[in-house]
Design a protein around this motif. Structure first.
Motif, short mmCIF file in Angstrom:
data_model
loop_
_atom_site.label_atom_id
_atom_site.label_comp_id
_atom_site.label_asym_id
_atom_site.label_seq_id
_atom_site.Cartn_x
_atom_site.Cartn_y
_atom_site.Cartn_z
N ASP A 146 52.08 63.52 -91.22
CA ASP A 146 50.80 62.99 -91.99
C ASP A 146 49.78 64.11 -91.44
O ASP A 146 49.86 65.31 -91.26
N CYS A 147 48.69 63.63 -91.35
CA CYS A 147 47.44 64.45 -91.36
C CYS A 147 47.57 65.43 -90.06
O CYS A 147 47.12 66.63 -89.96
N ASN A 148 47.87 64.70 -88.97
CA ASN A 148 48.18 65.54 -87.78
C ASN A 148 49.26 65.51 -87.16
O ASN A 148 49.91 64.18 -87.18
N GLU A 190 48.81 60.19 -85.09
CA GLU A 190 48.19 61.38 -85.48
C GLU A 190 47.73 62.29 -84.21
O GLU A 190 47.38 63.56 -84.23
N ASP A 234 42.96 59.49 -91.44
CA ASP A 234 43.22 60.95 -91.20
C ASP A 234 42.61 61.29 -90.33
O ASP A 234 42.00 62.72 -90.35
N GLY A 248 40.72 65.34 -93.77
CA GLY A 248 41.82 65.81 -92.83
C GLY A 248 41.28 66.52 -91.86
O GLY A 248 42.20 67.63 -91.42
N TYR A 290 46.80 68.48 -94.80
CA TYR A 290 47.21 68.52 -93.40
C TYR A 290 47.25 69.91 -92.49
O TYR A 290 48.01 70.20 -91.80
#
Length: 433
Positions: free
Chosen positions: A47-49, A120, A221, A320, A384
């Motif tokens: 995902d984002c991180n 994340e 995010d 993000g 991302y």
């Protein structure tokens, strides 16, 4: 993670512009040189991180999705993989990933975990000498079906004039929130500690104005870093700045409250985090966890430069964030994507710096340089972006993660083009002061 030799033109991104009066002190902004490298493909979903930590001498990553999702289907793909360094962990084959024990979803209307989660950021409790006490900051997505409106608490969502979701006109848009889970065994099992920042129903942006096919609102995010006695949360802001009303809706009002925002929570509150975060209110961290704060002004794209509300198809906005402390530069570095179309479409990666080590003093946390474009790939959709440690001795000896890095780092991002969707690294970055 497959390794493929590739020839890419060297790109040098020199970021020498002044900070448009963003930084308090007059200092030269660092430079980032983008260097082509062997191409790495990651073998799991990100995902984002990327949430990660060193457990003793083991570098452990926690990618993937877990929980209920009426649009995409339930998932049990949040897993972890190990390595002697970052490259080894990122190279793990699919069969090397391990499922941790996760808390069960609660039924709609009952207390507990609702919707799907993605880890994340990992905060590693410094009081645990063994390094096994972890707090995962998670992105959480819900819908009116999984979190129906509760008039007594104000939480949840009303399925009326709800905007379209990502799959088709019959699907529902999600709402994102941010919560905490805890592990005391190095990430092999997790306990949900609850949501510590969210937006309530009045801030949801509905039909007819929400046409971006992204979120109905919310906060998500995220990336989180420690400064002093606080965990600072950098997140995307998707709600309306006020109470949404289709009769009085103003796109400028929505835009003014969106982009990348910052909140913080005391490290002492991580075991009982529900509602404990405080958002930046324009002067200090005093806005309540479900209230209205102020985004980082220097990261907003002006409306006369194509910026606009996140709910409008085609608006430009940064989103993000991925934040790290750079021990070589002695400053904070933020990576971000730019949305330019529906479904967060955009093909560029941007970078910003904050030269203030202490994020808690005055308005230091807000002092980010104007974003500069680091990479542009026309015809691609890039999400991302994050900076990761390498396998070199410096990163291993210092137990660097995506939250603390040195002069040379690896750049990862999700790259979608044609029928391909890859979480890939094809560049390293070398910073100069």
């Amino acid at each position: 993670m497959k390794k493929i030799k590739t020839t890419v033109t060297l790109a040098v991104i020199t970021l020498l512009s002044a900070c448009n009066n963003v930084q308090k002190e007059t200092k030269q902004i660092p430079t980032a040189t983008l260097i082509s490298s062997e191409k790495f493909y990651f073998n799991s979903f990100v995902d984002c991180n990327m949430a990660e930590a060193w457990i003793g001498d083991t570098f452990r990553i926690f990618p993937g999705k877990y929980g209920e999702d009426p649009v995409w289907g339930a998932a049990n793909d949040l897993k972890f993989a190990n390595g002697k360094n970052a490259d080894e962990a990122f190279s793990a084959t699919k069969d090397a990933f391990i499922n941790p024990v996760m808390p069960l979803n609660a039924k709609p209307g009952e207390a507990g975990l609702h919707g799907a989660v993605w880890f994340e950021t990992i905060y590693q409790d410094k009081k645990d000498a063994g390094g096994k006490t972890l707090y995962a900051v998670y992105h959480n997505e819900n819908y009116p079906a999984t979190l129906p409106y509760n008039a007594a608490t104000g939480e949840g969502y009303i399925d009326k004039k709800w905007p379209q979701g990502l799959t088709d006109s019959g699907s529902a848009a999600a709402v994102c929130r941010i919560g905490i889970m805890k592990s005391t065994d190095g990430g092999r099992s997790w306990i949900n500690k609850g949501i510590f920042i969210e937006d309530l129903q009045p801030r949801m942006i509905l039909k007819p104005h929400n046409t971006s096919v992204t979120f109905a609102g919310g906060v998500g995010d995220p990336s989180a870093v420690v400064s002093g006695n606080y965990l600072y949360l950098f997140y995307g802001e998707y709600g309306y700045k006020g109470s949404y009303d289709s009769a009085t809706y103003n796109p400028g009002t929505e835009w003014s409250g969106q982009c990348i925002s910052i909140a913080r929570i005391s490290l002492d509150d991580l075991d009982n985090p529900e509602g404990k975060a405080k958002r930046w209110d324009g002067k200090s961290f005093n806005a309540v966890y479900n209230g209205i704060g102020e985004p980082v002004a220097s990261l907003q794209i002006p409306m006369d430069a194509g910026g606009g509300p996140a709910s409008k198809a085609g608006s430009k906005f940064h989103w993000g964030p991925s934040v790290s402390w750079n021990t070589y530069l002695n400053c904070w570095v933020m990576m971000m994507a730019m949305s330019e179309g529906i479904k967060w479409e955009g093909g560029s990666i941007w970078i910003s710096y904050n030269l203030n080590k202490d994020l808690g003093e005055d308005d230091n946390a807000q002092q980010w340089s104007k974003p500069q474009m680091l990479l542009n790939k026309p015809g691609h959709i890039i999400w991302y972006p994050s900076l990761q440690p390498t396998s070199n001795s410096f990163d291993v000896e210092n137990k660097n993660t995506c939250l603390q890095l040195g002069q040379e780092v690896r750049l990862f991002y999700k790259d979608m083009h044609g029928d391909s969707s890859e979480y890939v690294s094809e560049y390293k970055i070398r910073f100069e002061k």
